[in-house]
Write a protein that holds these residues in place. Structure first.
Motif, mmCIF file in Angstrom:
data_model
loop_
_atom_site.group_PDB
_atom_site.id
_atom_site.type_symbol
_atom_site.label_atom_id
_atom_site.label_comp_id
_atom_site.label_asym_id
_atom_site.label_seq_id
_atom_site.Cartn_x
_atom_site.Cartn_y
_atom_site.Cartn_z
ATOM 1 N N ASN A 174 -22.872 4.212 36.216
ATOM 2 C CA ASN A 174 -21.768 5.462 35.983
ATOM 3 C C ASN A 174 -22.695 7.055 37.049
ATOM 4 O O ASN A 174 -21.940 8.186 36.480
ATOM 5 C CB ASN A 174 -21.739 5.672 35.046
ATOM 6 N N SER A 185 -14.051 5.345 39.453
ATOM 7 C CA SER A 185 -14.919 4.218 39.764
ATOM 8 C C SER A 185 -14.178 3.470 40.983
ATOM 9 O O SER A 185 -13.571 4.203 41.496
ATOM 10 C CB SER A 185 -13.952 3.484 37.911
ATOM 11 N N SER A 219 -19.552 3.388 39.149
ATOM 12 C CA SER A 219 -18.810 4.881 39.383
ATOM 13 C C SER A 219 -19.829 6.527 39.305
ATOM 14 O O SER A 219 -20.936 6.120 39.476
ATOM 15 C CB SER A 219 -18.391 5.678 38.012
#
Length: 881
Positions: free
Chosen positions: A154, A507, A502
């Motif tokens: 992420n 995302s 992401s």
């Protein structure tokens, strides 16, 4: 090779003394155990071999462009490529590649640094080459080689593992890639996974059972993948997973499981020391230490495809086990009381009968509420329609009951999937599979077969968000000014890997396939046809994992520089001309062998498959909607029409007369019109090897031809080989005396022949496979390159200190030296020397399948996983660092 501190440590005498080196036991390995060949047209799939679909060509064996059901290829040729060439006449013991790699680390290097050639983006939609005989405008955009593992976090980090090109890192959500595994002995990717602590697990050894898949050297863990690089010190456990392939890494509780081609293994997640534990092998007698290890079917007897567990009790495991073409041991297994047993009770719609369970992939939602599975049905593997058993869902537990969500007809008709086409989703479900559940929505699923599918309602309905190509759609146009018309960009075909990550709170999903890596927002936009309108190719040229079979180089007609061409796995033929900012694709389908006029790089002959040769005189630059005005001509010999040739069949030009070409299938065929050839009738068959025998290498000098062949299916059982010698006019043909006992030449696959341009009786032959130390086969012998000075009557083994590794291509250099390409790289022997060095610096460890001298003074190397490289041809006559 990669580690500077290991370069050039030994004097010549010590390096040659390495011939006596006898490394024993399993070593780091990149061995090849695949049993099929990937090529690009749907076909009837055999029970033990098959081929990957992809783009087709509009030739006599297929339909018009854009018809995915256009032709049927003979898959038997596919089985006789990588695996057979490297294993015949027997079974290769584990550790063979590792021992060769270890020996190579102590060898001296000679010559300058290799330079990468194919680092500009490869645009499969380059409008310069848009015509009926190119895949250009299919919608895949920039492509690279097969991506078989993906992971994403992420923080914008994306990790891509190539089939035979190692691991690459992007810190920008994809693109601007950096290789991070070049210090490892194996560059073949089985799986990439990030664990809960952010460590990156690299499982080496591709397990897609294609013929050009290589096994690995185990599992490695990188603690700080955002900034670090893998080293051999990062390996988990010992040598237990060397020389095998790993399809999946799964984290269950405090244990990591490896689903491999040699059984199911486990290891502690918290203590990375100690050996991997063999949890279960359904047929242990076929393992390397078992009584049936030498059986030719041993590689297919302990295949584990995936494993998952009950989220409420991680000790309740279910493993999907079995060979994709079917076996009595195939099925789902669970562990009860410490014992693994096959499930025979009903799992609902998910089959349990061994006949109906093949390659399987599991996926579960983050909250454990949904389990999904793809099953490939072995009973359908002889069908040209589809091998897909179905896609299934189970609620709360992988033990069922499972409900069928979709099969091939449903996927074809659902959500505008392939509107107006008859593609048959899942035709290669044994080769193409991925599943990914949106971590924020258990009903949102991405699935990969040949295409990419998406469902927002737990599989009740599907959209084909990544269609096979755009040729079949009304929005497509051949007009070069329209690029791909008004169609949305799509992904390359043949899906293998997926990850969700992401960056800056946005995302995205990333998919990996035979054309590289692509991404789109997790909740993306669809066009009016139900296809994704927002795919982005991540293949920007900084990730060069292109899988070349061949390379050809000629002077650019512009008068500046050269034009470099090469045939690729599932990515046609690339061409890079002087001044190009992108490479183009001027021939479609799989690219096989390549022949380029050194004086004019726009005179190109390219093999599609099985000796189907095409020729162009304008670099393939033809923009026409009328095939009758095409400037690419399909000119196969008779064997190319009949399919009686190997998948990548050899053809070449006479080194003294470039208008005389020689091609090898069941026959040796000759044509004398050079690049002006226009028809099959221009070829003459001058020698017949006999039914079942096919050429493996050809060479011609002044009309004297040497042609190597293999028989007995070119496989381990009943393997034969030989060399025929004769004249281009059809006279004087005879077989050399090469007994099967290996007393003259090893009874192994003969991969390359090179003739001294100054003496046609002076000839070299390269031998693939491994010596009798590793190969349990009759007459395996020793040695990888042999020299004859009397036209093949007698031969001398000049392998000296060469590592014992498959040899692929010989090139005699202008200074009389010899360069030899192998599965580990390129080696050099100076004229009048008896010692080999590693040629050049910094060529990635990879299978180098062909060497070609360019008119610009460079030696070009076609690697099968790291693109094309070049090195200034050495002028000296002695080996040196």
């Amino acid at each position: 090779m990669r580690t500077a501190s290991r370069l050039g440590l030994l004097p010549i005498g010590a390096a040659c003394a390495a011939l006596a080196l006898a490394l024993t036991g399993p070593q780091a390995s990149a061995a090849n155990i695949g049993a099929t060949q990937n090529h690009n047209r749907p076909h009837a799939i055999g029970t033990s071999v098959s081929s990957s679909t992809g783009h087709i060509r509009s030739d006599a064996t297929g339909g018009p462009p854009g018809n995915p059901d256009g032709g049927v290829d003979d898959p038997s040729a596919a089985d006789n490529e990588y695996f057979a060439a490297r294993s015949a006449p027997g079974v290769v013991a584990p550790g063979a590649y590792g021992a060769a790699w270890q020996q190579m680390q102590s060898m001296q290097h000679y010559g300058p640094t290799w330079k990468p050639v194919t680092t500009t983006p490869y645009n499969a939609d380059d409008p310069r080459y848009r015509d009926y005989d190119s895949n250009s405008s299919g919608g895949a955009g920039n492509v690279t080689g097969r991506i078989t593992g993906l992971a994403a976090d992420n923080a914008g980090h994306v990790y891509a593992g190539a089939a035979n090109g190692g691991v690459w890192r992007s810190s920008t959500g994809g693109g601007s890639w950096t290789p991070i595994s070049d210090a490892l002995p194996a560059e073949s990717t089985g799986d990439l996974e990030l664990d809960a602590t952010g460590r990156l697990w690299y499982a080496t050894g591709e397990a897609n059972t294609a013929s050009d898949t290589f096994t690995g050297s185990g599992v490695y863990v990188l603690t700080h993948p955002g900034s670090g690089q893998f080293s051999t010190a990062d390996r988990v456990g010992g040598s237990e997973l060397e020389s095998t392939s790993i399809r999946k890494i799964r984290f269950i509780g405090n244990t990591v499981y490896a689903a491999t081609t040699r059984g199911l293994y486990s290891h502690s997640l918290t203590n990375l020391h100690g050996a991997w534990k063999l949890e279960f092998a359904p047929n242990p007698a076929y393992l390397p230490t078992g009584s049936l290890a030498a059986d030719p079917s041993a590689p297919y007897k302990n295949i584990v495809n995936d494993i998952t567990a009950d989220p409420k009790d991680p000790t309740k495991l279910i493993a999907a086990i079995g060979w994709r073409s079917g076996d009595a041991y195939n099925g789902f297994y669970t562990k009860t009381g410490g014992t693994w047993t096959r499930i025979t009770s009903s799992l609902g719609d998910l089959p349990v009968a061994p006949a109906n369970v093949g390659a399987v992939t599991f996926a579960s939602s983050a909250d454990g509420s949904k389990f999904y599975a793809i099953n490939q049905d072995p009973t359908k593997i002889t069908s040209a329609q589809s091998t897909l058993g179905g896609v299934y869902v189970s609620t709360g537990t992988p033990f069922g009951p499972w409900t069928l969500l979709a099969d091939s007809p449903k996927l074809e008709s659902d959500g505008s999937a392939e509107t107006g086409a008859t593609y048959n989703p899942g035709v290669q479900a044994w080769y193409n599979q991925f599943l990914q559940v949106d971590p924020n929505d258990p009903n949102h699923v991405y699935m990969g077969l040949e295409e990419v599918y998406e469902s927002h309602d737990a599989g009740a309905t599907w959209n084909t968000v990544g269609p096979y190509w755009n040729f079949t759609y009304p929005c497509w146009s051949i007009d070069p000014t329209e690029q791909t018309g008004t169609c949305s960009p799509t992904t390359h075909s043949d899906q293998h890997a997926v990850a969700i990550g992401s960056m800056n709170g946005k995302s995205y999903v990333v998919v990996g396939n035979d054309g590289g890596a692509y991404k789109r927002p997790v909740n993306g936009v669809l066009d009016s046809g139900g296809h994704a309108a927002d795919w982005q190719s991540l293949n920007d040229g900084t990730i060069d994992t292109l899988q070349y079979y061949s390379v050809g180089v000629g002077a650019d007609p512009s008068g500046k520089g050269v034009a470099v061409s090469g045939g690729l796995q599932d990515n046609g033929q690339s061409i890079l001309r002087n001044g190009d900012t992108v490479m183009g694709s001027n021939f479609g389908g799989d690219g096989g062998d390549t022949l380029v006029d050194p004086k004019n790089g726009c005179n190109i002959a390219e093999e599609y498959t099985n000796e189907s040769i095409w020729v162009t005189n304008d670099c393939g630059q033809n923009v026409s909607t009328d095939p009758s005005t095409a400037t690419e001509y399909n000119v196969p010999p008779n064997d190319g029409v009949n399919g009686t040739a190997r998948f990548t069949a050899p053809f070449t030009a006479d080194i003294k007369n470039s208008n005389t070409w020689v091609a090898g299938g069941q026959h040796v065929s000759v044509q004398t019109k050079g690049y002006a050839i226009r028809a099959t009738s221009d070829w003459t068959d001058v020698y017949d090897f006999g039914a079942g025998n096919l050429a493996s290498a050809v060479a011609d000098s002044g009309g004297k031809i040497y042609a190597a062949w293999c028989g007995g299916g070119c496989n381990s059982v009943g393997f034969t080989r030989g060399i025929a010698v004769g004249n281009a006019d059809g006279t004087g043909w005879h077989q050399l005396n090469l007994p099967a006992d290996g007393s003259v030449l090893p009874n192994r696959y003969l991969s390359s022949i090179a003739i001294d341009p100054n003496n046609s009786n002076h000839v070299y032959v390269a031998v693939s496979g491994f010596s009798r130390k590793w190969t349990e086969g009759p007459g395996a012998g020793i040695g990888h390159i042999f020299e004859s000075k009397d036209g093949g009557t007698t031969w001398k083994d000049i392998s000296a200190n060469l590592p014992d590794v498959p040899a692929d291509s010989i090139q005699i250099l202008p200074n009389g030296a010899v360069a030899l390409a192998t599965d580990l790289g390129v080696f050099y022997e100076a004229a009048h020397s008896s010692c080999w060095s590693v040629l050049g610096q910094h060529l990635p460890t990879n299978a180098t399948l062909q060497l070609e001298l360019g008119p610009d003074g460079y030696l070009y190397a076609a690697t099968h996983g790291r693109g094309i490289w070049k090195l200034r041809v050495p002028s000296g006559g002695q080996n040196q660092q």
